[in-house]
Each structure stands twice: as C-alpha cells, then as structure tokens.
Design a protein around this motif. Sequence first.
Motif, PDB file in Angstrom:
ATOM      1  N   TYR A  30       0.805  -1.226   0.000  1.00 35.97           N
ATOM      2  CA  TYR A  30       0.000   0.000   0.000  1.00 35.97           C
ATOM      3  C   TYR A  30       0.835   1.271   0.000  1.00 35.97           C
ATOM      4  N   LEU A  31       1.878   1.317   0.793  1.00 31.08           N
ATOM      5  CA  LEU A  31       2.601   2.575   1.003  1.00 31.08           C
ATOM      6  C   LEU A  31       3.173   3.181  -0.271  1.00 31.08           C
ATOM      7  N   PRO A  32       3.731   2.403  -1.206  1.00 28.87           N
ATOM      8  CA  PRO A  32       4.226   3.037  -2.431  1.00 28.87           C
ATOM      9  C   PRO A  32       3.132   3.718  -3.260  1.00 28.87           C
ATOM     10  N   LYS A  33       1.895   3.326  -3.046  1.00 27.05           N
ATOM     11  CA  LYS A  33       0.775   3.910  -3.787  1.00 27.05           C
ATOM     12  C   LYS A  33       0.224   5.154  -3.102  1.00 27.05           C
ATOM     13  N   LEU A  34       0.591   5.358  -1.836  1.00 27.26           N
ATOM     14  CA  LEU A  34       0.061   6.492  -1.070  1.00 27.26           C
ATOM     15  C   LEU A  34       0.885   7.737  -1.408  1.00 27.26           C
ATOM     16  N   VAL A  35       0.392   8.525  -2.322  1.00 23.94           N
ATOM     17  CA  VAL A  35       1.142   9.698  -2.777  1.00 23.94           C
ATOM     18  C   VAL A  35       1.162  10.783  -1.709  1.00 23.94           C
ATOM     19  N   TYR A  36       0.055  10.938  -1.004  1.00 23.49           N
ATOM     20  CA  TYR A  36      -0.066  11.974   0.025  1.00 23.49           C
ATOM     21  C   TYR A  36      -0.515  11.320   1.339  1.00 23.49           C
ATOM     22  N   PRO A  37      -0.007  11.794   2.464  1.00 20.37           N
ATOM     23  CA  PRO A  37      -0.459  11.224   3.740  1.00 20.37           C
ATOM     24  C   PRO A  37      -1.896  11.626   4.036  1.00 20.37           C
ATOM     25  N   ILE A  38      -2.573  10.810   4.818  1.00 21.88           N
ATOM     26  CA  ILE A  38      -3.926  11.124   5.266  1.00 21.88           C
ATOM     27  C   ILE A  38      -3.794  11.810   6.618  1.00 21.88           C
ATOM     28  N   ARG A  39      -4.305  13.027   6.711  1.00 21.38           N
ATOM     29  CA  ARG A  39      -4.054  13.872   7.879  1.00 21.38           C
ATOM     30  C   ARG A  39      -5.314  14.095   8.723  1.00 21.38           C
ATOM     31  N   SER A  40      -6.232  13.186   8.666  1.00 23.83           N
ATOM     32  CA  SER A  40      -7.474  13.343   9.424  1.00 23.83           C
ATOM     33  C   SER A  40      -7.221  13.117  10.911  1.00 23.83           C
ATOM     34  N   GLY A  41      -8.228  13.443  11.712  1.00 25.81           N
ATOM     35  CA  GLY A  41      -8.131  13.215  13.149  1.00 25.81           C
ATOM     36  C   GLY A  41      -8.834  11.947  13.587  1.00 25.81           C
ATOM     37  N   GLN A  42      -9.097  11.063  12.621  1.00 25.47           N
ATOM     38  CA  GLN A  42      -9.772   9.821  12.957  1.00 25.47           C
ATOM     39  C   GLN A  42      -8.985   8.618  12.417  1.00 25.47           C
ATOM     40  N   HIS A  43      -9.665   7.501  12.195  1.00 21.16           N
ATOM     41  CA  HIS A  43      -9.038   6.207  12.003  1.00 21.16           C
ATOM     42  C   HIS A  43      -7.990   6.141  10.900  1.00 21.16           C
ATOM     43  N   ASP A  44      -8.221   6.823   9.801  1.00 20.77           N
ATOM     44  CA  ASP A  44      -7.325   6.632   8.661  1.00 20.77           C
ATOM     45  C   ASP A  44      -6.095   7.539   8.699  1.00 20.77           C
ATOM     46  N   ASN A  45      -5.843   8.195   9.807  1.00 23.17           N
ATOM     47  CA  ASN A  45      -4.660   9.039   9.944  1.00 23.17           C
ATOM     48  C   ASN A  45      -3.389   8.222   9.709  1.00 23.17           C
ATOM     49  N   SER A  46      -2.594   8.647   8.739  1.00 21.39           N
ATOM     50  CA  SER A  46      -1.404   7.874   8.363  1.00 21.39           C
ATOM     51  C   SER A  46      -0.372   7.830   9.481  1.00 21.39           C
ATOM     52  N   ALA A  47      -0.134   8.943  10.139  1.00 20.34           N
ATOM     53  CA  ALA A  47       0.921   9.008  11.149  1.00 20.34           C
ATOM     54  C   ALA A  47       0.627   8.082  12.322  1.00 20.34           C
TER      55      ALA A  47
END
Length: 366
Positions: A187-204
């Motif tokens: 998955y990670l090579p396909k993730l061009v931009y991080p997800i910066r939400s404050g819920q479950h899908d937050n990348s960090a």
Amino acid sequence: MSRIFLTLFACTVLLSCDNGAKNNPSNLQNTTKNAVLLDTTEAKRIMALPLHCLETEYPNKLGQVIGSAQDLKSPKQLHPIFYGCFDWHSSVHGYWSIVKILKTFPDLAESKQARLILNDKLTAAHVEQEIAFFLDANNTSFERTYGWAWLLQLQAELLTWKDPEAEKWAASLQPLANLLVKRYEEYLPKLVYPIRSGQHDNSAFGFNLAIDYARTVQDSAFESVLEQHIKRLFMKDRSCSIAFEPSGTDFLSPCLEEALVMAKILPEEDYRTWLKGFMPDLFAKDFKLEPGIVKDRTDGKLVHLDGLNFSRATCLNGIASKLPELHHLHEQATNHLAFSLPHISNDDYMGSHWLGTFALYAITHQ
C-alpha cells in the motif's frame, strides 16, 4: 481520581543536581514530569471494559463491502475472533488491553476469565477465517491502516510475553500479522499523500504503531520500508498549526501524531531542527493546550474527544522524551490524561468499548 496516583517530581530536584547534570539536560528530561501511575484497582477498572465487550456481538458496525448475498453473515460468522466491542479494530485493541494488563498484573482475579477468552478465540482455525475475510477481493483495504496497526501492536505484546499460553496465541496470530505487514508494504508506495485526518485513517498514527511492531520483532526490512515512507510523506512538512485542532469528532491530533512518528525515526539534532520548522510553538515554556471537551458521552462521535485527550497525552510525552528542553510538555500530557480518565466507564457503550485502551496506552507510554 482516588484510584490514580499523581507523582510530581519537585523542581527543587533540579536545583540540587551537580554541574555535570546541569550541563547534560538529557539526564533531567523526566524530573518535572507528572506521572499517572497504574495500580491494581485502576487496572481492574480498565480491564473490565474489554472483558465486557469482547464477546458482545451487538450493536456492531461491520464496515465491510458486500459482494453478494453470501456475504450477509453475522459479525461472529465473519470474524470469529474480533466480532465484539462494536467494530473490528476496537475488538483488536480490546485484546491488546487485556494482554497488556495480564502481563503487568498477572495475579488479578479477572485473569482466569481473560485467559478463557484468549484460549477460546485465539486459535489457528479462527485466524484462518479472519485471514479469509482480508483475502476477499472486496475487502483488501478493510481497516487500512488503523486496524492493521492495532493488530500488529497486539501481536507485539504477545510476542514479548514469556508465558506458555501467550506463545501459543502468538503463533496462531502470526499469519494474520504477516499478511498485514505485506499489505502495508504493498500500500505505502501507492500512497502519494499522507492522510491527515483526526480519525481512524490518519497515516501518522498507523505508522506510530507499525514501526513499534517492526522494532519489537526486529523486522528490519519492514522497519526500513516504514522509515522510507515516513520521511517521504512528512520530512518536508512545515508550520502545522494546532490552533485549528480539534475538529468536532477527532480522537487523534494530526499535528502531534506526525510529530511523534518523526521523533521515532530522526536523530535528536535532526528532529530538533525539523520540529522547530513544523511546530515551533512547542518550544515555548508557557505552551498550553486545552483538553477537548465532551458534552454528550452517549454520542459515539462526540465522545471521540475523550480519546483525543488520551492520544494527545501519548504524543506529548513521546515528543518531550525525545528532546530534553521540551520537558514542560509532560505537564500538558498529564493534564489531558487526568481530564478524561475519570470518564471511562461502562456507563455507555459508545465510549466503553474503546476508551479504556486509549487510556491504558497513554498511561503505559509516559
């Protein structure tokens, strides 16, 4: 708060240190830290939450994609291990909470019930069924990456437990952990931009748990992949304004989760430079952050803000532990933890099915 001990190391300790200590502030970074310590009474209170919900099938939020009428099954049929606690990821980290507490307090009266559940659920046959769900073409992104990361955290806890039954449970669960590591790497090579939400899908947040797993199990290849993509996605970030947080249903801080994961991969001086560009306000000695306020704990979204207070505490303590000059952040962490800790209870399922984990995680990562 009678069951929680707040230990304050007085500032006078600093004044009594010798010149060598004064010239090496890294030796002092925890001396003014308020620590919320876990005693057996509080451990039992937290443990009661997952013990109550791990085998509670309904209400349930499945979250899967239905490909045909054959997919219309009960939660327990779909997920013979992780069917309780309202949703899959909460069930996973509910197991993590139980394992964590059993390791820390092996003689609790509740340990017998907990072990019965673990022995009944964490079997090779049940793990095969969980894997089959992830192999379904309609659900390859199921629980990405929040649930994946919590599963890895659970497995790391089992693998570091010198207990004959835990070794058996870890062996059963390892194939699912291996699959999710593979999913991360795909998955990670396909993730061009991080997800910066404050819920479950937050990348960090997912990175924070996943890299801990990689280091715990000494999977250097997975660790290298994670570090590569963390740097790619976050290294150039600047000026994250926590003034715009939180959103009304956040349980994660986008700014602080990113700051924490960068603390885990950068050398101290590099991290200091990066953080001054990313969140310079943290270096102010009078930095203050008000805890999130919950006005309705029966609302499953609004109660997220109690979780935000716990996850902020984890981040603030982790960031402060990296740089000695940020020791003042420990006080802000304790304020957040103490603000929401009295509110975790079985009073309402919308909070009780998950908040205990976030409280326990914050306490054990001070």
